[in-house]
Design a protein around this motif. Sequence first.
Motif, PDB file in Angstrom:
ATOM      1  N   TYR A 130     -60.489 -32.840  11.142  1.00 61.43           N
ATOM      2  CA  TYR A 130     -60.004 -33.301  12.447  1.00 61.43           C
ATOM      3  C   TYR A 130     -58.497 -33.168  12.597  1.00 61.43           C
ATOM      4  CZ  TYR A 130     -64.481 -35.083  14.218  1.00 61.43           C
ATOM      5  OH  TYR A 130     -65.750 -35.199  14.721  1.00 61.43           O
ATOM      6  N   GLU A 131     -57.756 -33.154  11.506  1.00 64.25           N
ATOM      7  CA  GLU A 131     -56.310 -32.957  11.592  1.00 64.25           C
ATOM      8  C   GLU A 131     -55.964 -31.572  12.129  1.00 64.25           C
ATOM      9  OE1 GLU A 131     -57.971 -34.317   9.108  1.00 64.25           O
ATOM     10  OE2 GLU A 131     -56.778 -35.791   8.000  1.00 64.25           O
ATOM     11  N   MET A 172     -74.270 -26.886   2.841  1.00 65.22           N
ATOM     12  CA  MET A 172     -73.912 -25.573   2.306  1.00 65.22           C
ATOM     13  C   MET A 172     -73.813 -25.654   0.792  1.00 65.22           C
ATOM     14  SD  MET A 172     -70.031 -25.079   3.696  1.00 65.22           S
ATOM     15  CE  MET A 172     -70.083 -25.570   5.399  1.00 65.22           C
ATOM     16  N   TRP A 216     -66.922 -24.087  -5.828  1.00 63.54           N
ATOM     17  CA  TRP A 216     -65.590 -24.690  -5.853  1.00 63.54           C
ATOM     18  C   TRP A 216     -64.889 -24.341  -7.148  1.00 63.54           C
ATOM     19  CZ3 TRP A 216     -64.574 -26.689  -1.287  1.00 63.54           C
ATOM     20  CH2 TRP A 216     -65.579 -27.303  -0.540  1.00 63.54           C
ATOM     21  N   PHE A 251     -68.046 -36.262   4.557  1.00 62.26           N
ATOM     22  CA  PHE A 251     -66.781 -36.867   4.991  1.00 62.26           C
ATOM     23  C   PHE A 251     -66.061 -37.622   3.887  1.00 62.26           C
ATOM     24  CE2 PHE A 251     -69.972 -40.089   6.194  1.00 62.26           C
ATOM     25  CZ  PHE A 251     -69.412 -41.269   5.710  1.00 62.26           C
ATOM     26  N   SER A 267     -65.494 -36.341   1.061  1.00 58.68           N
ATOM     27  CA  SER A 267     -64.727 -35.319   0.326  1.00 58.68           C
ATOM     28  C   SER A 267     -63.424 -35.018   1.068  1.00 58.68           C
ATOM     29  CB  SER A 267     -65.580 -34.067   0.124  1.00 58.68           C
ATOM     30  OG  SER A 267     -66.607 -34.334  -0.806  1.00 58.68           O
ATOM     31  N   ILE A 268     -62.491 -35.916   0.942  1.00 57.58           N
ATOM     32  CA  ILE A 268     -61.232 -35.904   1.706  1.00 57.58           C
ATOM     33  C   ILE A 268     -60.349 -34.701   1.337  1.00 57.58           C
ATOM     34  CG2 ILE A 268     -60.244 -37.531   0.023  1.00 57.58           C
ATOM     35  CD1 ILE A 268     -58.502 -38.680   2.248  1.00 57.58           C
ATOM     36  N   LYS A 269     -59.757 -34.127   2.373  1.00 57.89           N
ATOM     37  CA  LYS A 269     -58.965 -32.898   2.223  1.00 57.89           C
ATOM     38  C   LYS A 269     -57.461 -33.167   2.180  1.00 57.89           C
ATOM     39  CE  LYS A 269     -62.353 -30.029   4.606  1.00 57.89           C
ATOM     40  NZ  LYS A 269     -62.676 -29.300   5.834  1.00 57.89           N
ATOM     41  N   ASN A 281     -60.257 -25.639   4.490  1.00 53.99           N
ATOM     42  CA  ASN A 281     -61.094 -26.342   3.513  1.00 53.99           C
ATOM     43  C   ASN A 281     -60.343 -27.427   2.752  1.00 53.99           C
ATOM     44  OD1 ASN A 281     -62.351 -23.322   3.635  1.00 53.99           O
ATOM     45  ND2 ASN A 281     -63.950 -24.871   3.378  1.00 53.99           N
ATOM     46  N   LEU A 328     -73.126 -29.306  -0.654  1.00 55.05           N
ATOM     47  CA  LEU A 328     -72.397 -30.305   0.126  1.00 55.05           C
ATOM     48  C   LEU A 328     -73.236 -30.596   1.365  1.00 55.05           C
ATOM     49  CD1 LEU A 328     -69.513 -31.729  -0.077  1.00 55.05           C
ATOM     50  CD2 LEU A 328     -68.919 -30.283   1.845  1.00 55.05           C
ATOM     51  N   ASN A 353     -65.984 -25.604   9.898  1.00 56.31           N
ATOM     52  CA  ASN A 353     -65.374 -26.697   9.135  1.00 56.31           C
ATOM     53  C   ASN A 353     -65.245 -27.982   9.933  1.00 56.31           C
ATOM     54  OD1 ASN A 353     -63.751 -23.958   8.206  1.00 56.31           O
ATOM     55  ND2 ASN A 353     -64.364 -25.259   6.513  1.00 56.31           N
ATOM     56  N   ASN A 354     -65.191 -29.089   9.194  1.00 55.05           N
ATOM     57  CA  ASN A 354     -64.792 -30.369   9.745  1.00 55.05           C
ATOM     58  C   ASN A 354     -63.446 -30.739   9.146  1.00 55.05           C
ATOM     59  OD1 ASN A 354     -66.715 -31.164  11.571  1.00 55.05           O
ATOM     60  ND2 ASN A 354     -67.932 -32.317  10.087  1.00 55.05           N
ATOM     61  N   CYS A 393     -73.407 -32.540   4.857  1.00 50.41           N
ATOM     62  CA  CYS A 393     -72.635 -33.243   5.878  1.00 50.41           C
ATOM     63  C   CYS A 393     -73.484 -34.348   6.497  1.00 50.41           C
ATOM     64  CB  CYS A 393     -72.210 -32.243   6.951  1.00 50.41           C
ATOM     65  SG  CYS A 393     -71.252 -32.984   8.277  1.00 50.41           S
ATOM     66  N   ARG A 432     -58.325 -31.068  -2.592  1.00 54.01           N
ATOM     67  CA  ARG A 432     -59.256 -31.975  -1.907  1.00 54.01           C
ATOM     68  C   ARG A 432     -60.296 -32.482  -2.900  1.00 54.01           C
ATOM     69  NH1 ARG A 432     -63.382 -28.892   0.970  1.00 54.01           N
ATOM     70  NH2 ARG A 432     -64.301 -30.846   1.635  1.00 54.01           N
TER      71      ARG A 432
HETATM   72  N1  LIG Z   1     -58.600 -35.102   5.767  1.00 55.39           N
HETATM   73  C1  LIG Z   1     -59.846 -34.823   6.169  1.00 55.39           C
HETATM   74  N2  LIG Z   1     -60.790 -34.600   5.229  1.00 55.39           N
HETATM   75  C2  LIG Z   1     -62.062 -34.311   5.611  1.00 55.39           C
HETATM   76  C3  LIG Z   1     -62.427 -34.272   6.979  1.00 55.39           C
HETATM   77  C4  LIG Z   1     -61.403 -34.498   7.940  1.00 55.39           C
HETATM   78  O1  LIG Z   1     -61.634 -34.474   9.171  1.00 55.39           O
HETATM   79  N3  LIG Z   1     -60.135 -34.760   7.496  1.00 55.39           N
HETATM   80  N4  LIG Z   1     -63.749 -33.996   7.329  1.00 55.39           N
HETATM   81  C5  LIG Z   1     -64.778 -34.316   6.331  1.00 55.39           C
HETATM   82  C6  LIG Z   1     -66.120 -33.864   6.695  1.00 55.39           C
HETATM   83  S1  LIG Z   1     -66.890 -34.713   7.951  1.00 55.39           S
HETATM   84  C7  LIG Z   1     -66.775 -32.876   5.985  1.00 55.39           C
HETATM   85  S2  LIG Z   1     -68.417 -32.501   6.305  1.00 55.39           S
HETATM   86  C8  LIG Z   1     -66.063 -32.089   4.959  1.00 55.39           C
HETATM   87  C9  LIG Z   1     -66.194 -30.600   5.289  1.00 55.39           C
HETATM   88  O2  LIG Z   1     -65.623 -29.805   4.295  1.00 55.39           O
HETATM   89  P1  LIG Z   1     -65.563 -28.222   4.488  1.00 55.39           P
HETATM   90  O3  LIG Z   1     -64.976 -27.942   5.834  1.00 55.39           O
HETATM   91  O4  LIG Z   1     -64.741 -27.693   3.364  1.00 55.39           O
HETATM   92  O5  LIG Z   1     -66.993 -27.739   4.416  1.00 55.39           O
HETATM   93  O6  LIG Z   1     -64.694 -32.422   4.854  1.00 55.39           O
HETATM   94  C10 LIG Z   1     -64.402 -33.805   4.934  1.00 55.39           C
HETATM   95  N5  LIG Z   1     -63.006 -34.059   4.635  1.00 55.39           N
END
Ligand SMILES: Nc1nc2c(c(=O)[nH]1)N[C@H]1C(S)=C(S)[C@@H](COP(=O)(O)O)O[C@H]1N2
Length: 318
Positions: free
Chosen positions: A84-85, A145, A149, A236, A238-240, A222, A137, A81-82, A139, A227
Amino acid sequence: MLFRFKKKSDIPSSEITPYRVYQQRREFLKTAAFAGAIAATAPSLLLPRSAQASAFGPNLTRGKFATDEEPTPYDAVTSYNNFYELGTGKDDPAENADKLITRPWTVTVDGEVHNPKQYDINDILKRFPMEERIYRLRCVEAWSMVVPWIGFELGALLKEVEPTGKAKYVAFETLFDPERMPGQTRNVLQWPYREGLRLDEAMHPLTILSVGLYDKMLPGQNGAPIRLVAPWKYGFKSIKSIVRITLTETMPQTSWNMANAGEYGFYSNVNPTVDHPRWSQSKERRIGDFLKRETLMFNGYDDEVSQLYAGMDLKKNY
Ligand SMILES: Nc1nc2c(c(=O)[nH]1)N[C@H]1C(S)=C(S)[C@@H](COP(=O)(O)O)O[C@H]1N2
Ligand SMILES: [Mo]
């Protein structure tokens, strides 16, 4: 249209995969539900943990915009996963996910709207009809991948708050709380993580807010509990773990653009003809594959979204 579902008869038995196994178990669970009282308790006894009942009930609709490509196994989607938090390494988010407590959780929707609202996450889960959307999705770092969802169209939520005539963009913010998001103690990005879409991109039926995957509630790594997924844009966008959605008149700031405007533009549509300054975007590696494959314009969703960018120079608006 590029998209269709494989008919059952198209699937050779040699192609049994984790996703198919999951689908078969789901079918089993649906059948079991008709068996009445036993079904309420029995699945957990009959099936391994990984196959336990959908958190979203038996009425989940499926198939809209579905790709016929093989979904990436659950274990890969939830361990590479990505986020960073929760750390900058690919396996950090899964390791630190237990810190991300997601109840209570409120999503504030404000800005250029007639009807600003604060949604409790439990109300969101009850209020919006959930759908499965199997999306690619892609990256920005050239891996990809395919993820089943669970979610609902962002447009449904935006309609409820009634955007004013001035609203042109939608800004998103992730939770800021270094206790629950230990990666925020380091200044690798400006926190909270921010993203944005143009209002028409946000209203597009492909754009969803996701609350689950593979029939389970979204795991922390995820982006629990909610998200964005905009599948024609680099990952990136697709904010989480969203806590705020603000409609704005002007283009909002986004974390990656603030960090490096030359590398990450506002649009960030998947585009194999516009290279990242440090690497090519023409190919990608699907997680689990050995060979790379061609990256498709708009990640293969060009039939759906290309008209949003008619007349725009996509090299300038990268
Ligand atoms: N808040 C937040 N959302 C984020 C990120 C993040 O670092 N922080 N990384 C982004 C990046 S670079 C990608 S590729 C996707 C990865 O989603 P996944 O881990 O569910 O595949 O989330 C995105 N949403
Ligand atoms: Mo990414």
